[in-house]
Write a protein that holds these residues in place. Structure first.
Motif, PDB file in Angstrom:
ATOM      1  N   GLY A 118       4.777   6.671  -7.477  1.00  0.00           N
ATOM      2  CA  GLY A 118       5.605   5.539  -7.093  1.00  0.00           C
ATOM      3  C   GLY A 118       4.845   4.240  -7.182  1.00  0.00           C
ATOM      4  N   GLY A 119       5.574   3.177  -6.921  1.00  0.00           N
ATOM      5  CA  GLY A 119       4.998   1.845  -6.990  1.00  0.00           C
ATOM      6  C   GLY A 119       4.211   1.507  -5.743  1.00  0.00           C
ATOM      7  N   PRO A 120       3.706   0.280  -5.689  1.00  0.00           N
ATOM      8  CA  PRO A 120       2.865  -0.144  -4.567  1.00  0.00           C
ATOM      9  C   PRO A 120       3.605  -0.114  -3.232  1.00  0.00           C
ATOM     10  N   MET A 121       2.830   0.126  -2.187  1.00  0.00           N
ATOM     11  CA  MET A 121       3.333   0.103  -0.814  1.00  0.00           C
ATOM     12  C   MET A 121       2.640  -1.041  -0.081  1.00  0.00           C
ATOM     13  N   ARG A 122       3.343  -1.619   0.887  1.00  0.00           N
ATOM     14  CA  ARG A 122       2.759  -2.661   1.728  1.00  0.00           C
ATOM     15  C   ARG A 122       2.817  -2.197   3.176  1.00  0.00           C
ATOM     16  N   VAL A 123       1.661  -2.225   3.839  1.00  0.00           N
ATOM     17  CA  VAL A 123       1.616  -1.924   5.260  1.00  0.00           C
ATOM     18  C   VAL A 123       1.702  -3.244   6.007  1.00  0.00           C
ATOM     19  N   GLY A 124       2.541  -3.274   7.012  1.00  0.00           N
ATOM     20  CA  GLY A 124       2.730  -4.484   7.794  1.00  0.00           C
ATOM     21  C   GLY A 124       2.674  -4.185   9.275  1.00  0.00           C
ATOM     22  N   GLY A 125       2.094  -5.100   9.991  1.00  0.00           N
ATOM     23  CA  GLY A 125       1.896  -4.935  11.420  1.00  0.00           C
ATOM     24  C   GLY A 125       0.431  -4.650  11.665  1.00  0.00           C
ATOM     25  N   ALA A 126      -0.200  -5.476  12.469  1.00  0.00           N
ATOM     26  CA  ALA A 126      -1.652  -5.401  12.637  1.00  0.00           C
ATOM     27  C   ALA A 126      -2.117  -4.091  13.252  1.00  0.00           C
ATOM     28  N   THR A 127      -1.380  -3.527  14.184  1.00  0.00           N
ATOM     29  CA  THR A 127      -1.816  -2.286  14.821  1.00  0.00           C
ATOM     30  C   THR A 127      -1.764  -1.127  13.840  1.00  0.00           C
ATOM     31  N   LEU A 128      -0.654  -0.989  13.131  1.00  0.00           N
ATOM     32  CA  LEU A 128      -0.538   0.068  12.125  1.00  0.00           C
ATOM     33  C   LEU A 128      -1.568  -0.140  11.028  1.00  0.00           C
ATOM     34  N   ALA A 129      -1.692  -1.362  10.544  1.00  0.00           N
ATOM     35  CA  ALA A 129      -2.656  -1.648   9.476  1.00  0.00           C
ATOM     36  C   ALA A 129      -4.083  -1.363   9.937  1.00  0.00           C
ATOM     37  N   GLY A 130      -4.390  -1.610  11.201  1.00  0.00           N
ATOM     38  CA  GLY A 130      -5.718  -1.322  11.719  1.00  0.00           C
ATOM     39  C   GLY A 130      -6.062   0.155  11.606  1.00  0.00           C
ATOM     40  N   ALA A 131      -5.122   1.017  11.941  1.00  0.00           N
ATOM     41  CA  ALA A 131      -5.355   2.460  11.824  1.00  0.00           C
ATOM     42  C   ALA A 131      -5.557   2.858  10.372  1.00  0.00           C
ATOM     43  N   VAL A 132      -4.758   2.289   9.491  1.00  0.00           N
ATOM     44  CA  VAL A 132      -4.850   2.600   8.059  1.00  0.00           C
ATOM     45  C   VAL A 132      -6.158   2.043   7.484  1.00  0.00           C
ATOM     46  N   MET A 133      -6.564   0.867   7.961  1.00  0.00           N
ATOM     47  CA  MET A 133      -7.817   0.253   7.526  1.00  0.00           C
ATOM     48  C   MET A 133      -9.002   1.135   7.922  1.00  0.00           C
ATOM     49  N   ARG A 134      -9.006   1.600   9.173  1.00  0.00           N
ATOM     50  CA  ARG A 134     -10.099   2.466   9.642  1.00  0.00           C
ATOM     51  C   ARG A 134     -10.147   3.772   8.855  1.00  0.00           C
ATOM     52  N   ALA A 135      -9.004   4.231   8.352  1.00  0.00           N
ATOM     53  CA  ALA A 135      -8.954   5.466   7.563  1.00  0.00           C
ATOM     54  C   ALA A 135      -9.367   5.235   6.107  1.00  0.00           C
TER      55      ALA A 135
END
Length: 186
Positions: A118-135
């Motif tokens: 699939g095409g690109p995904m965008r994560v939005g929301g600092a708390t959710l993005a923080g978890a994804v960033m740490r992963a």
């Protein structure tokens, strides 16, 4: 494998919202709004945390019906409604507007989505993005910095366990001293 992008407006001191979730400092110029619209048109799946979902779903389902809506705002609302969304929350029990709700492990679900086609995904929301960033799942950062210091609020970046090296791929200046810096992970 799908690309995962994290991008938001933030203050010079690194916050996506000020005290009390105040966003008044981040009102976009027409040129910046058009930039975000162009970016959103390329996204095939939005990934939202609860707070950002509540903000977006409070306005954009009918954003094109507002009497003062600009052509770009009308297109943004239509694009927002049409683009599939996944909302990660354990505190809400229903979503609509082409969205599905995930109450379980967000990082596991995003890892699964990223591994698919699939095409690109965008994560939005600092708390959710923080978890994804740490992963270590984010491929690209789109940072739109506004020339304001808000002092406190919700930070764009989260504490990491190790360095993440980035490559600068774009810079751009918008009216009012707003600056885009776009980075890809190394």
């Amino acid at each position: 494998m799908r690309k995962l992008i994290y991008g938001m407006n933030l203050s010079l001191d690194g916050y996506v919202s000020g005290p009390g979730d105040d966003l008044g400092w981040s009102a976009p110029s027409d040129e910046l709004f058009q930039f975000w619209l162009d970016q959103e048109r390329m996204i095939s799946l939005f990934l939202y945390g609860r707070r950002l979902w509540e903000t977006m779903s409070a306005h954009w389902p009918t954003g094109d019906q507002q009497p003062d809506a600009t052509p770009a705002q009308i297109e943004f609302a239509r694009n927002w409604r049409d683009t599939p969304k996944v909302v990660f929350s354990s505190t809400i029990d229903k979503v609509d507007w082409n969205a599905r709700l995930v109450a379980g492990d967000a990082v596991a679900e995003i890892t699964r989505l990223k591994a698919g086609d699939g095409g690109p995904m965008r994560v939005g929301g600092a708390t959710l993005a923080g978890a994804v960033m740490r992963a270590g799942l984010i491929d690209e950062y789109e940072i739109v910095t506004h020339p304001v210091l808000v002092g406190s609020g919700r930070p764009f970046f989260t504490a990491l366990e190790s360095w993440v090296n980035l490559n600068l791929v774009e810079t751009r200046t918008f009216p009012g001293g707003v600056v885009l810096t776009r980075y890809e992970t190394s």
